[in-house]
Design an enzyme around this catalytic site. Structure first.
Site, PDB file in Angstrom:
ATOM      1  N   ASP A 130       0.870  -1.178   0.000  1.00  9.90           N
ATOM      2  CA  ASP A 130       0.000   0.000   0.000  1.00  9.90           C
ATOM      3  C   ASP A 130       0.904   1.224   0.000  1.00  9.90           C
ATOM      4  OD1 ASP A 130      -2.210   1.893   0.620  1.00  9.90           O
ATOM      5  OD2 ASP A 130      -3.349   0.087   1.094  1.00  9.90           O
ATOM      6  N   HIS A 134       1.486   2.221  -3.267  1.00  7.57           N
ATOM      7  CA  HIS A 134       0.401   3.014  -3.858  1.00  7.57           C
ATOM      8  C   HIS A 134       0.821   4.479  -3.997  1.00  7.57           C
ATOM      9  CE1 HIS A 134      -2.954  -0.038  -2.631  1.00  7.57           C
ATOM     10  NE2 HIS A 134      -2.011  -0.569  -3.379  1.00  7.57           N
TER      11      HIS A 134
END
Length: 550
Positions: free
Chosen positions: A295, A329
């Site tokens: 992430d 991300h």
């Protein structure tokens, strides 16, 4: 074309905007925040002397925690994890203790979930039920985790997995155990997790309930690998943290916190596999670190919605330099849980390789909080699958199309729940490959304000999108955009200044300008055009909204 007088006054306005940033920040590039490091006695407490065994099977939870407790009670020092593979359950740090992981040591947390008790914790900005973190510490002073060894969170036994995120062989191996969802798209590690996934609305801590009420869905509450809360003078140095069940390194309301040469290794498909989540912390340094995450990479937070606003603790006085983020991300991220605000943050000398976004700033209506005085320079990016630079105030929501807006839709009124992004100064950015170069997407009731990007070279498929923004300065910007008919799209924004824009190849349309609230778009020193390039005006935008000064 306008006169030289117009050019002079436009330049003065940009200078004044930049000057206002420097005046309002407590620190500057020449006066960075000073972060204090902890100091420790040289006394060493070897876990072997407390009964620990390095056979990779024996559970050493009691031995390691006893060594830590004894070290702290005797005034502190070094708790040594020597060469070997050390299986353990949750470890609780104590003040004045440096937990040192030797280069050839692997501190392996057990996959036996019964060793982790349900506790009241904090996750994604909210008070929440969680399983006990593998490593934790609360209200401590002078603590460290050092050494060149490895800490493994055994995260694969905790995390769910989507079928679309693994190969067929991996999916076949996963589904030999656990539970598959009724639609066949998700694997859960246990019945307890599957039950929790169906009752997601009940997973936040609820007044009137006890921890015991959550036991039937215990496995759903994946722990963060490391959680430090309310601690002062913290050092994480040289250690590799890998395979976290959820977030990897979560620091909450800490002061004088240093990450130096830390390595984070999570699989790309690791659910909530953030690298560093620095939440409501002050005086922080992150340097020489390398992250590969499932992430966000290096992420700044300060609580979510009303809880975060009531806490009222911004993340502030932070220096982030000389780091590398591979898969993530976002390379450097603020939000989306930023309700307590963030300010005086300095980011420099970082490389983002293969991240979904490079510089990522995200929020949404309801958060509140002010993010300001953010200074970023000397960032290199390569193979970015999304935006090189993105400001998005519609995180996980859908921005209405311009043709759907107008008198028929009543826009919200700004209040305490309205977030703000303002006073960002970004310079010396190179991006070799992105889907889009720059996105600035604010709210009608709260435009993104005072964003200054200076000296950027971006190779991307698409160029720049600016919506609901005010006082934006883009100077010395080179855009190599291969697949965009319109290089720059501007919607309902004002006081947008471009100075010395270079573009290759030449687009069919330089500006696509929409919205009757768009005004004062200024292009100074336009690119040298070999042919006439069109500009489009739609949805009430007037041609007088754009001024080009040679």
């Amino acid at each position: 074309m306008k006169t030289k007088a117009f050019l002079f006054f436009a330049a003065c306005e940009i200078i004044a905007m930049n000057h206002s940033i420097a005046q309002q920040s407590k620190y500057s590039w020449d006066n960075l925040p000073v972060i204090e490091k902890p100091e420790f006695k040289k006394d060493t407490f070897n876990i072997i002397n407390y009964g620990a065994k390095d056979d990779g099977v024996t559970l050493n939870t009691i031995s390691i925690n006893k060594a830590i407790m004894t070290c702290s009670e005797k005034g502190g020092g070094v708790v040594l994890i020597p060469s070997g593979m050390w299986m353990t359950g949750p470890i609780v740090l104590k003040s004045n203790v440096n937990l040192h992981i030797s280069r050839s040591a692997l501190l392996q947390f057990t996959d036996d979930k019964t060793q982790y008790h349900l506790v009241e914790g904090n996750f994604e900005g909210h008070r929440a039920v969680r399983n006990e973190s593998p490593i934790s510490g609360t209200d401590l002073e002078n603590i460290a985790i050092t050494g060149n060894g490895i800490i493994d969170g055994h995260g694969e036994v905790w995390r769910a997995m989507g079928k679309d995120r693994v190969t067929e062989e991996e999916w076949e191996q996963l589904t030999k155990t656990g539970v598959v969802s009724s639609d066949g798209k998700t694997w859960y590690p246990s019945e307890s997790y599957a039950k929790g996934a169906k009752e997601v609305a009940q997973t936040n801590y609820t007044e009137g309930k006890t921890i015991e009420d959550y036991l039937p869905i215990k496995d759903f509450f994946r722990p963060n690998l490391l959680v430090l809360s309310g601690c002062k003078h913290v050092l994480l140095e040289n250690v590799t943290f890998e395979n976290s069940p959820a977030w990897c390194l979560h620091t909450l309301q800490c002061e004088h916190l240093t990450f130096d040469n830390v390595k984070v290794r999570n699989k790309e498909n690791a659910q909530n596999g953030d690298g560093m989540d620095i939440e409501s912390c002050a005086y922080v340094k992150v340097e020489n670190c390398t992250l590969n995450c499932g992430d966000d990479g290096i992420c700044i937070k300060s609580g979510k919605d009303e809880e975060g606003r009531k806490r009222g603790m911004p993340s502030m006085y932070i220096v982030i330099k000389n780091n590398v983020v591979y898969h993530a991300h976002g390379g450097f991220v603020i939000g989306s849980e930023m309700s307590g605000g963030a300010h005086d943050i300095f980011v420099s000398g970082c490389n983002f390789i293969g991240t979904a976004n490079g510089l990522r700033f995200k929020t949404v209506r309801g958060r509140g909080g002010i993010v300001e005085n953010i200074f970023i320079r000397n960032i290199n990016m390569r193979a970015i699958s999304g935006d090189a630079i993105t400001f998005d105030m519609y995180y996980f929501t859908q921005k209405p199309k311009i043709e759907q807006r107008g008198r028929k839709i009543e826009l919200p009124v700004a209040d305490i729940t309205t977030p703000q992004f303002r006073k960002f100064y970004i310079q010396n950015i190179i991006c070799d490959g992105a889907t889009r170069g720059i996105l600035l997407r604010g709210l009608p009731e709260m435009p993104i304000n005072d964003i200054h990007i200076d000296n950027a070279t971006i190779i991307s498929k698409e160029g720049v999108e600016i919506a609901e923004a005010h006082n934006i300065s883009l100077k010395n910007i080179t855009l190599h955009c291969l697949k965009t008919p319109a290089l720059i799209h501007i919607e309902n924004s004002s006081n947008i200044h471009f100075d010395n824009l270079i573009t290759r190849p030449l687009p069919k349309t330089l500006f696509n300008i929409d919205g009757d609230r768009t005004k004062n778009i200024v292009l100074i020193h336009p690119p040298k055009l070999e042919k006439r390039i069109s500009n489009r005006f739609s949805y009430g935008a007037k041609q007088t909204a754009l001024t080009i000064v040679q």
